[in-house]
Design a protein around this motif. Sequence first.
Motif, PDB file in Angstrom:
ATOM      1  N   SER B  28      -2.361   5.378 -10.136  1.00 45.58           N
ATOM      2  CA  SER B  28      -1.100   5.352  -9.896  1.00 45.58           C
ATOM      3  C   SER B  28      -0.743   3.767  -9.410  1.00 45.58           C
ATOM      4  O   SER B  28      -0.831   3.364  -8.519  1.00 45.58           O
ATOM      5  N   PHE B  29      -0.040   3.129 -10.370  1.00 42.47           N
ATOM      6  CA  PHE B  29       0.121   1.653 -10.397  1.00 42.47           C
ATOM      7  C   PHE B  29       1.187   1.227  -9.117  1.00 42.47           C
ATOM      8  O   PHE B  29       0.843   0.261  -8.516  1.00 42.47           O
ATOM      9  N   THR B  30       1.972   2.234  -8.780  1.00 43.02           N
ATOM     10  CA  THR B  30       2.885   1.948  -7.641  1.00 43.02           C
ATOM     11  C   THR B  30       2.304   2.133  -6.254  1.00 43.02           C
ATOM     12  O   THR B  30       2.998   1.947  -5.114  1.00 43.02           O
ATOM     13  N   SER B  31       1.218   2.716  -6.179  1.00 40.82           N
ATOM     14  CA  SER B  31       0.481   3.015  -4.896  1.00 40.82           C
ATOM     15  C   SER B  31      -0.716   1.965  -4.503  1.00 40.82           C
ATOM     16  O   SER B  31      -1.328   2.216  -3.412  1.00 40.82           O
ATOM     17  N   TYR B  32      -0.829   0.955  -5.154  1.00 41.14           N
ATOM     18  CA  TYR B  32      -1.994   0.250  -4.723  1.00 41.14           C
ATOM     19  C   TYR B  32      -1.496  -1.354  -4.858  1.00 41.14           C
ATOM     20  O   TYR B  32      -0.551  -1.739  -5.932  1.00 41.14           O
ATOM     21  N   TRP B  33      -1.629  -2.325  -4.163  1.00 45.03           N
ATOM     22  CA  TRP B  33      -1.508  -3.576  -4.068  1.00 45.03           C
ATOM     23  C   TRP B  33      -2.155  -4.154  -5.375  1.00 45.03           C
ATOM     24  O   TRP B  33      -3.259  -3.982  -5.786  1.00 45.03           O
ATOM     25  N   ILE B  34      -1.579  -5.188  -5.851  1.00 43.62           N
ATOM     26  CA  ILE B  34      -2.248  -6.136  -7.011  1.00 43.62           C
ATOM     27  C   ILE B  34      -2.359  -7.510  -6.342  1.00 43.62           C
ATOM     28  O   ILE B  34      -1.405  -7.906  -5.669  1.00 43.62           O
ATOM     29  N   GLY B  35      -3.405  -8.152  -6.540  1.00 45.32           N
ATOM     30  CA  GLY B  35      -3.489  -9.481  -5.983  1.00 45.32           C
ATOM     31  C   GLY B  35      -3.917 -10.487  -7.244  1.00 45.32           C
ATOM     32  O   GLY B  35      -4.244  -9.904  -8.363  1.00 45.32           O
ATOM     33  N   TRP B  36      -3.449 -11.860  -6.781  1.00 45.73           N
ATOM     34  CA  TRP B  36      -3.799 -12.745  -8.135  1.00 45.73           C
ATOM     35  C   TRP B  36      -4.790 -13.845  -7.388  1.00 45.73           C
ATOM     36  O   TRP B  36      -4.462 -14.494  -5.967  1.00 45.73           O
ATOM     37  N   GLU B  46      -9.638 -18.897  -4.802  1.00 54.92           N
ATOM     38  CA  GLU B  46      -8.680 -19.008  -3.967  1.00 54.92           C
ATOM     39  C   GLU B  46      -7.251 -17.755  -4.123  1.00 54.92           C
ATOM     40  O   GLU B  46      -6.916 -17.603  -5.253  1.00 54.92           O
ATOM     41  N   TRP B  47      -7.244 -17.313  -2.922  1.00 58.42           N
ATOM     42  CA  TRP B  47      -6.435 -16.206  -2.973  1.00 58.42           C
ATOM     43  C   TRP B  47      -4.836 -16.670  -3.363  1.00 58.42           C
ATOM     44  O   TRP B  47      -4.587 -17.803  -2.455  1.00 58.42           O
ATOM     45  N   MET B  48      -3.823 -16.470  -3.983  1.00 59.53           N
ATOM     46  CA  MET B  48      -2.486 -16.867  -4.209  1.00 59.53           C
ATOM     47  C   MET B  48      -1.728 -16.006  -3.568  1.00 59.53           C
ATOM     48  O   MET B  48      -0.688 -16.482  -2.954  1.00 59.53           O
ATOM     49  N   GLY B  49      -1.820 -14.766  -3.910  1.00 54.76           N
ATOM     50  CA  GLY B  49      -0.665 -13.793  -3.152  1.00 54.76           C
ATOM     51  C   GLY B  49      -0.810 -12.623  -3.822  1.00 54.76           C
ATOM     52  O   GLY B  49      -1.830 -12.266  -4.462  1.00 54.76           O
ATOM     53  N   ILE B  50      -0.171 -11.486  -3.078  1.00 50.83           N
ATOM     54  CA  ILE B  50      -0.234 -10.056  -3.643  1.00 50.83           C
ATOM     55  C   ILE B  50       1.121  -9.415  -3.608  1.00 50.83           C
ATOM     56  O   ILE B  50       2.067  -9.773  -2.859  1.00 50.83           O
ATOM     57  N   ILE B  51       1.175  -8.507  -4.492  1.00 55.15           N
ATOM     58  CA  ILE B  51       2.368  -7.491  -4.467  1.00 55.15           C
ATOM     59  C   ILE B  51       2.008  -6.145  -4.364  1.00 55.15           C
ATOM     60  O   ILE B  51       1.081  -5.787  -4.942  1.00 55.15           O
ATOM     61  N   TYR B  52       3.036  -5.334  -3.969  1.00 59.70           N
ATOM     62  CA  TYR B  52       2.768  -3.806  -3.719  1.00 59.70           C
ATOM     63  C   TYR B  52       4.131  -3.449  -4.804  1.00 59.70           C
ATOM     64  O   TYR B  52       5.229  -3.381  -4.568  1.00 59.70           O
ATOM     65  N   GLY B  54       5.036  -0.552  -5.628  1.00 59.05           N
ATOM     66  CA  GLY B  54       6.117   0.495  -5.289  1.00 59.05           C
ATOM     67  C   GLY B  54       7.218   0.003  -4.813  1.00 59.05           C
ATOM     68  O   GLY B  54       8.389   0.657  -5.328  1.00 59.05           O
ATOM     69  N   ASP B  55       7.255  -1.021  -4.071  1.00 54.55           N
ATOM     70  CA  ASP B  55       8.641  -1.608  -3.606  1.00 54.55           C
ATOM     71  C   ASP B  55       8.691  -3.012  -3.718  1.00 54.55           C
ATOM     72  O   ASP B  55       9.761  -3.672  -3.276  1.00 54.55           O
ATOM     73  N   SER B  56       7.763  -3.923  -4.641  1.00 57.69           N
ATOM     74  CA  SER B  56       7.797  -5.219  -4.718  1.00 57.69           C
ATOM     75  C   SER B  56       7.695  -6.036  -3.527  1.00 57.69           C
ATOM     76  O   SER B  56       7.938  -7.174  -3.552  1.00 57.69           O
ATOM     77  N   ASP B  57       7.074  -5.474  -2.333  1.00 54.15           N
ATOM     78  CA  ASP B  57       6.733  -6.395  -1.312  1.00 54.15           C
ATOM     79  C   ASP B  57       5.693  -7.137  -1.747  1.00 54.15           C
ATOM     80  O   ASP B  57       4.658  -6.969  -2.375  1.00 54.15           O
TER      81      ASP B  57
END
Lengths: 106, 120
Positions: B28-36, B46-52, B54-57
Amino acid sequence: DIQMTQSPSTLSASVGDRVTITCRASQSISNWLAWYQQKPGKAPKLLIYDASSLESGVPSRFSGSGSGTEFTLTISSLQPDDFATYYCQQSNSYPTFGQGTKVEIK
Amino acid sequence: EVQLVQSGAEVKKPGESLKISCKGSGYSFTSYWIGWVRQMPGKGLEWMGIIYPGDSDTRYSPSFQGQVTISADKSISTAYLQWSRLKASDTAMYYCARLGATVVTPWDYWGQGTLVTVSS
């Protein structure tokens, strides 16, 4: 950001050796610590999470311990497939990685 | 089977824009954070950012805030990393990875990486 410091940066070892890598956090991160293995040209692979939980499918020779600010990754008997670079990562706050430890053949 | 498939290698000139992608499947793509994550040649992660999705947080590393934009299109289960003006120093391998349902979870599945080369 919380800073993560790994030691050593490079480690020379032989097949069958017991290997320990240390990761220190600049402030307490409870047990929010993961370990990853990366081979050249490949994506990192999760080995250990929550400081000591073994990811599914990862050989039992890998183990993790620690809490607060000091953590260790141990390989009980180094195998040829284990020569790689290892990274720790904290996720107590925004995730940060250690600088990596390269395990090379002695 | 959980998979993250990233877009192919890019060669760009300084000053050009770029958007790379990371398509999730098998969960379920909308239920897990994705990181870059960025990995410069011969260097660490190097951690760049993360997005959820489900709500684009979206949360950015202070080191990358204002330098890149992370977004997601949940209708096609795809996350994006974009630059408006590339620099030679953006030359690196970029990985996306799946976190869990909260930001404190480990990054358990990774894309294969997208190599970005910026050169005049």
